[in-house]
Design an enzyme around this catalytic site. Structure first.
Site, PDB file in Angstrom:
ATOM      1  N   GLN A 118      32.704  38.547  44.260  1.00  0.00           N
ATOM      2  CA  GLN A 118      33.682  37.473  44.429  1.00  0.00           C
ATOM      3  C   GLN A 118      33.588  36.935  45.855  1.00  0.00           C
ATOM      4  O   GLN A 118      33.067  37.596  46.758  1.00  0.00           O
ATOM      5  CB  GLN A 118      35.088  37.923  44.097  1.00  0.00           C
ATOM      6  N   VAL A 119      34.122  35.720  46.043  1.00  0.00           N
ATOM      7  CA  VAL A 119      33.921  34.978  47.290  1.00  0.00           C
ATOM      8  C   VAL A 119      35.262  34.718  47.953  1.00  0.00           C
ATOM      9  O   VAL A 119      36.228  34.291  47.291  1.00  0.00           O
ATOM     10  CB  VAL A 119      33.198  33.639  47.004  1.00  0.00           C
ATOM     11  N   ASP A 179      19.458  30.692  38.076  1.00  0.00           N
ATOM     12  CA  ASP A 179      20.810  30.867  37.536  1.00  0.00           C
ATOM     13  C   ASP A 179      21.562  29.549  37.707  1.00  0.00           C
ATOM     14  O   ASP A 179      22.676  29.514  38.242  1.00  0.00           O
ATOM     15  CB  ASP A 179      21.526  32.012  38.255  1.00  0.00           C
ATOM     16  N   LEU A 203      38.254  32.736  46.549  1.00  0.00           N
ATOM     17  CA  LEU A 203      38.004  31.359  46.109  1.00  0.00           C
ATOM     18  C   LEU A 203      37.476  31.341  44.678  1.00  0.00           C
ATOM     19  O   LEU A 203      37.805  30.467  43.887  1.00  0.00           O
ATOM     20  CB  LEU A 203      36.963  30.695  47.025  1.00  0.00           C
ATOM     21  N   ALA A 204      36.612  32.280  44.372  1.00  0.00           N
ATOM     22  CA  ALA A 204      36.008  32.368  43.043  1.00  0.00           C
ATOM     23  C   ALA A 204      35.666  33.825  42.771  1.00  0.00           C
ATOM     24  O   ALA A 204      35.395  34.596  43.698  1.00  0.00           O
ATOM     25  CB  ALA A 204      34.756  31.497  42.959  1.00  0.00           C
ATOM     26  N   SER A 205      35.691  34.177  41.497  1.00  0.00           N
ATOM     27  CA  SER A 205      35.388  35.551  41.114  1.00  0.00           C
ATOM     28  C   SER A 205      34.415  35.523  39.949  1.00  0.00           C
ATOM     29  O   SER A 205      34.712  34.932  38.904  1.00  0.00           O
ATOM     30  CB  SER A 205      36.677  36.278  40.712  1.00  0.00           C
ATOM     31  N   ALA A 206      33.246  36.121  40.149  1.00  0.00           N
ATOM     32  CA  ALA A 206      32.209  36.128  39.125  1.00  0.00           C
ATOM     33  C   ALA A 206      31.953  37.554  38.668  1.00  0.00           C
ATOM     34  O   ALA A 206      32.640  38.499  39.076  1.00  0.00           O
ATOM     35  CB  ALA A 206      30.932  35.482  39.654  1.00  0.00           C
ATOM     36  N   SER A 207      30.957  37.725  37.827  1.00  0.00           N
ATOM     37  CA  SER A 207      30.734  39.024  37.188  1.00  0.00           C
ATOM     38  C   SER A 207      30.157  40.064  38.133  1.00  0.00           C
ATOM     39  O   SER A 207      30.352  41.260  37.934  1.00  0.00           O
ATOM     40  CB  SER A 207      29.791  38.849  35.995  1.00  0.00           C
ATOM     41  N   LYS A 267      30.844  36.624  50.565  1.00  0.00           N
ATOM     42  CA  LYS A 267      30.622  37.130  49.215  1.00  0.00           C
ATOM     43  C   LYS A 267      30.615  38.655  49.272  1.00  0.00           C
ATOM     44  O   LYS A 267      29.858  39.254  50.050  1.00  0.00           O
ATOM     45  CB  LYS A 267      29.298  36.602  48.668  1.00  0.00           C
TER      46      LYS A 267
END
Length: 548
Positions: free
Chosen positions: A137-138, A287, A130-134, A152
């Site tokens: 990812q989810v 954050d 669904l989303a990819s962060a540093s 996650k």
């Protein structure tokens, strides 16, 4: 730590900047123009960056440099008053559009951590994130009872990448500690250690789950802030399963307006939530960029935020929390003399600083701001300038306040994004005064005393020995301390205060015991005498607690 150990890290940063043609942004200085001649030797980026905007090139370079640089870009994306709009728009994409790692690898991590096949753990598991962060990812998933969740998953080998960047920061911190003229006040090594601790905490998803649980408990009503539920049976240090929530990003102004939500009310609520988290609960989301703070579009008449990503949470020592709150109140009320005195009393500045000079310096910074409408004053900008001024008076930088300063930047950026005319001062001042009134009220003091009574009773037999030892130490060092009258007077005051605490505590204990005996065995005297004695005992305890 020698400068040579810093060179590989700095060289890596320089190479990435040149590969993404960011040296062209400073061509006007003529200093970096020779770099373009070595660009063909440095390899090419994954895509052709020549037609891309400067913001896109900066975003891609930060992605390649790693999580620490991505975090810096996320903070800057919320500060459109400090960063050009085209760059801020691109940096905003860092919040959830970091290139993903393969879904099969995510499934393997989940199975390895939870010790079962994914099909046994979830009714469905979407391999596309669904989303990819540093950091992670989810993935969307469904439990066997039909509830929608998100999973996650920590990025593979992310700990090694962060360790590499932290090593570079430690090297730079060592150099700054050795060569910077104000290193004893800036404390670069302590600052790097604080950043390292923050990132290590973010790498533990079980810790993040615990953070989410506590924040959910602090806002259990869910009226102003909703926090998704943690599924602990499907959570480890590298996998976190949370209730799936829906919402729109708090910077999606079009969607918020389409939902019929009052953005002014929403912005004011966001500022209030920040001060409640910091000064009421002493546990705040650190954050809070738009990718992690959503808005519930289904509640147009009573808007609320939805919090995501609890890897970076902040709290302050009780003393710092008190001094910081008092500084904010004094700043809201333009009491510059009190700001100066609070900085010294808090130990942030040496006691030999001239308060009148510090007051004049604070006034010089603040007064130009107060000539503007309050809605145009940036509290975060003012706080930064105050710290810069205070450093001239030997301010000792407090590493534990770094997260709070970062969060203040984020919250103000989000607030002004929702409502450019928000008067942050008018919103924050009454909230902070109310919280301080409740926190330091007589009722709260008596409740704290009741909690600490067992500890005091347990330690009470040791107090006479502690006082005797302290007095012996003062007496043994009297010859040595005579040349330092201030130090000797401080020792005497400490001993006197300790005696007052012991006396007040013993008196309170005696009165409470007597009241209990009268209530139990001499009921013919009525309830008023034991009640009065018990109340006097509590006040005696309160006096001792305040003198401690």
């Amino acid at each position: 730590m020698t400068p040579l150990k810093v060179v590989p890290g700095l060289l890596r940063v320089a190479i990435v900047l040149v590969r993404y043609r960011l040296d062209e942004l400073i061509d006007a200085t003529h200093l970096f123009r020779p770099l373009k001649f070595v660009r063909p030797l440095l390899g090419r980026p994954p895509i052709d960056v020549r037609p891309l905007s400067r913001g896109a090139r900066i975003r891609l370079a930060l992605n390649e440099l790693g999580p620490i640089f991505v975090k810096a870009g996320q903070v800057l994306s919320t500060r459109r008053d400090l960063v050009p709009g085209d760059i801020a728009d691109e940096l905003a994409l860092l919040q959830d559009q970091v290139p993903p790692f393969p879904g099969d690898e995510a499934r393997a991590i989940v199975e390895r951590e939870l010790k079962l096949p994914v099909d046994k753990l979830y009714a469905s598991f979407d391999a596309a994130p669904l989303a990819s962060a540093s950091i992670a990812q989810v993935h969307a998933a469904t439990l066997h009872d039909g509830r929608a969740v998100v999973v996650k998953v920590l990025r593979p080998r992310i700990a090694q990448r962060i360790a590499r960047d932290i090593s570079l920061l430690h090297s730079l911190g060592q150099l700054a500690q050795r060569w910077h003229p104000n290193a004893d006040k800036i404390r670069p090594r302590e600052v790097v250690s604080e950043v390292e601790k923050m990132l290590e905490n973010e790498l533990d998803l079980q810790r993040e789950g615990a953070n989410a649980s506590l924040l959910r408990r602090n806002f259990i009503s869910g009226v102003d802030l909703y926090v998704p539920e943690v599924h602990w049976e499907l959570t480890t240090a590298k996998v976190l399963t949370l209730e799936r929530v829906t919402g729109v990003s708090c910077d999606d102004i079009v969607a918020i307006d389409a939902a019929g939500i009052d953005r002014k009310e929403l912005a004011a609520k966001g500022v209030r939530l920040f001060y409640e988290q910091v000064f009421r609960d002493n546990f705040f989301h650190a954050d809070a960029h738009p990718g992690n703070i959503w808005v519930d579009p289904m509640r147009p008449t009573e808007p609320r935020f939805i919090a995501l990503d609890f890897g970076i949470m902040g709290s302050l020592p009780e003393a710092d929390q008190y001094w910081l709150a008092q500084n904010f109140i004094a700043l809201f009320e333009r009491d510059y003399a009190r700001i100066a005195k609070l900085h010294v009393d808090a130990g942030w500045m040496p006691s030999n600083v001239r308060l009148d000079e510090l007051e004049a310096a604070v006034r010089t910074v603040c007064e130009p701001y107060f000539t503007r409408p309050l809605s145009q004053i940036s509290l975060a900008e003012l706080v930064v300038k105050l710290f810069q001024t205070a450093r001239k008076f030997e301010l000792t930088l407090q590493p534990q306040l770094i997260l709070l300063q970062k969060t203040l930047l984020n919250i103000e950026g989000v607030g002004r994004m929702l409502d450019p005319d928000i008067d942050i001062w008018a919103v924050a001042h009454p909230v902070l005064k109310r919280i301080l009134h409740e926190r330091y009220s007589l009722k709260r003091t008596l409740r704290d005393i009741r909690k600490r009574l067992p500890e005091w009773f347990h330690n009470a037999p040791q107090w006479p020995d502690l006082v005797r030892d302290a007095m012996r130490q003062v007496a043994a060092g009297e010859q040595k301390l005579m040349h330092d009258a201030d130090h000797l007077m401080h020792q005497r005051r400490m001993v006197r205060r300790m005696l007052e605490v012991i006396g007040a505590t013993l008196l309170g204990t005696t009165l409470i015991v007597c009241a209990t005996l009268l209530w139990a065995f001499a009921s013919q005297h009525g309830p008023w005498l034991p009640a009065g004695m018990g109340l006097a005992g509590l006040f005696s305890f309160a006096f001792g607690w305040m003198r401690r």
